[in-house]
Design an enzyme around this catalytic site. Structure first.
Site, PDB file in Angstrom:
ATOM      1  N   LYS A  53      -8.416   5.500  -0.645  1.00  0.00           N
ATOM      2  CA  LYS A  53      -6.994   5.813  -0.601  1.00  0.00           C
ATOM      3  C   LYS A  53      -6.669   6.466   0.731  1.00  0.00           C
ATOM      4  CE  LYS A  53      -3.315   5.382  -3.249  1.00  0.00           C
ATOM      5  NZ  LYS A  53      -3.009   4.163  -4.017  1.00  0.00           N
ATOM      6  N   GLY A 157      11.288   2.804  -8.858  1.00  0.00           N
ATOM      7  CA  GLY A 157      10.937   2.365  -7.515  1.00  0.00           C
ATOM      8  C   GLY A 157      10.667   0.874  -7.506  1.00  0.00           C
ATOM      9  N   ASN A 158       9.913   0.410  -6.511  1.00  0.00           N
ATOM     10  CA  ASN A 158       9.646  -1.023  -6.394  1.00  0.00           C
ATOM     11  C   ASN A 158       8.998  -1.606  -7.642  1.00  0.00           C
ATOM     12  OD1 ASN A 158      10.695  -1.105  -3.818  1.00  0.00           O
ATOM     13  ND2 ASN A 158       8.714  -0.849  -2.814  1.00  0.00           N
TER      14      ASN A 158
END
Length: 322
Positions: A53, A157-158
């Protein structure tokens, strides 16, 4: 910051998150925990990838960057990725985009999800989450049919917005929430009830779908839940892994988040295959998330454990076999 949790099954792939943190310790905890989740997400999905990450920490007094500053920050992150020599592959995440990946790609070739490749992974994450939510309903209610089923989607969100659209198309009745009041327009378009995140979290619904940031299932919220099942796209939904037992004791079926939200990663893995990217191949593989979740639910029932522990055991088996 870049955290590489495991390369046992392949290069560590994980998105680059650009977010505001109170201090660097909070950012460090986030990148480490997210990288671990990516390892198990990839392993449980059977992908030849490890877990990593990236986090770009914004200061509270600099939450909005100028275009010049943003480009410089992304270039610095690209240099960091390049320094790892391919052990870490980055992609978009909260706070970044295809445009951000294009900037990072000026400094490193270890970037996925570019417009020239598989593109924005969020529609695939949403699809995998919808498949997972339907599978969870199958086990919680005896049918995957969403007609008349009530679902609370927290975070538009997306991914959350696309998930809400898919659920609406499937006949679900929606309660939706987001800290951004501008998302209210989507709620109105879908005929969904708009409310605040805490009210959505504690609403009396069939399924709760957390699709924002992690840690939303904690000692404060868990006693107030009034859902029968939870299946959402947010990472690290449990404030601590031990809360899986508390959910089970309350009769709430929780679909492990790193299974539900694996669609975007699966799509990117298709991009990395020798034959190149194929939308049809990606669609087939993302929809197979439902079969993986069935395996986990069945294993949990057979061994009298929780879905989280069954999923982690499946991940460990695949990691040890690498």
């Amino acid at each position: 910051m870049v955290a590489v949790h495991s390369t046992a099954r392949g290069p560590a792939l994980g998105g680059c998150r650009m977010w505001t943190y109170d201090d660097s310790r909070a950012a460090m905890r986030d990148v480490l925990r997210l990288s671990r989740a990516m390892t198990f997400k990839a392993a449980v999905a059977g992908l030849p990838l490890g877990g990593g990450k990236g986090v770009i920490m914004l200061r509270p007094d600099e939450a909005v960057l100028t275009p010049e500053r943003r480009e410089a920050v992304l270039q610095d992150f690209g240099d960091t990725v390049e320094s790892l020599g391919g052990d870490y592959l980055t992609a978009e995440d909260v706070g970044t985009s295809e445009e951000a990946m294009d900037i990072i790609a000026t400094r490193t070739k270890h970037v996925t999800g570019l417009a020239s490749g598989s593109g924005d992974p969020s529609p695939w994450t949403a699809l995998g989450c919808e498949v997972s939510l339907r599978t969870t309903c199958e086990y919680a209610f005896g049918t995957s049919d969403l007609s008349g089923r009530t679902v609370a989607v927290i975070g538009l969100g997306n991914v959350g917005a696309r998930l809400a659209e898919l659920l609406h198309a499937g006949g679900a009745e929606l309660i939706v929430a987001d800290v951004d009041q501008g998302k209210r327009e989507l709620a109105e378009r879908l005929g969904a009830q708009w409310t605040d995140p805490y009210s959505a979290m504690t609403a009396e619904v069939d399924v709760l779908a957390p699709c924002a940031l992690g840690g939303v299932l904690n000692d404060d919220t868990l006693p107030a839940l009034r859902c029968k099942a939870i299946a959402g796209a947010a990472n690290n939904q449990l404030a601590s892994d031990e809360l899986d037992v508390a959910l089970a004791e309350r009769g709430i079926l929780w679909a492990p988040d790193f299974v539900c939200n694996a669609g975007g990663l699966i799509n990117i893995a298709v991009e990395l295959e020798p034959d190149g990217y194929s939308t049809d191949r990606a669609d087939t593989k993302v929809r197979a998330v439902g079969d993986t979740l069935r395996q986990i639910f069945d294993s949990a029932a057979a061994s009298h454990t929780t879905p989280l522990r069954a999923a982690l055991e499946l991940g460990r088996e695949r990691l040890s076999a690498s």
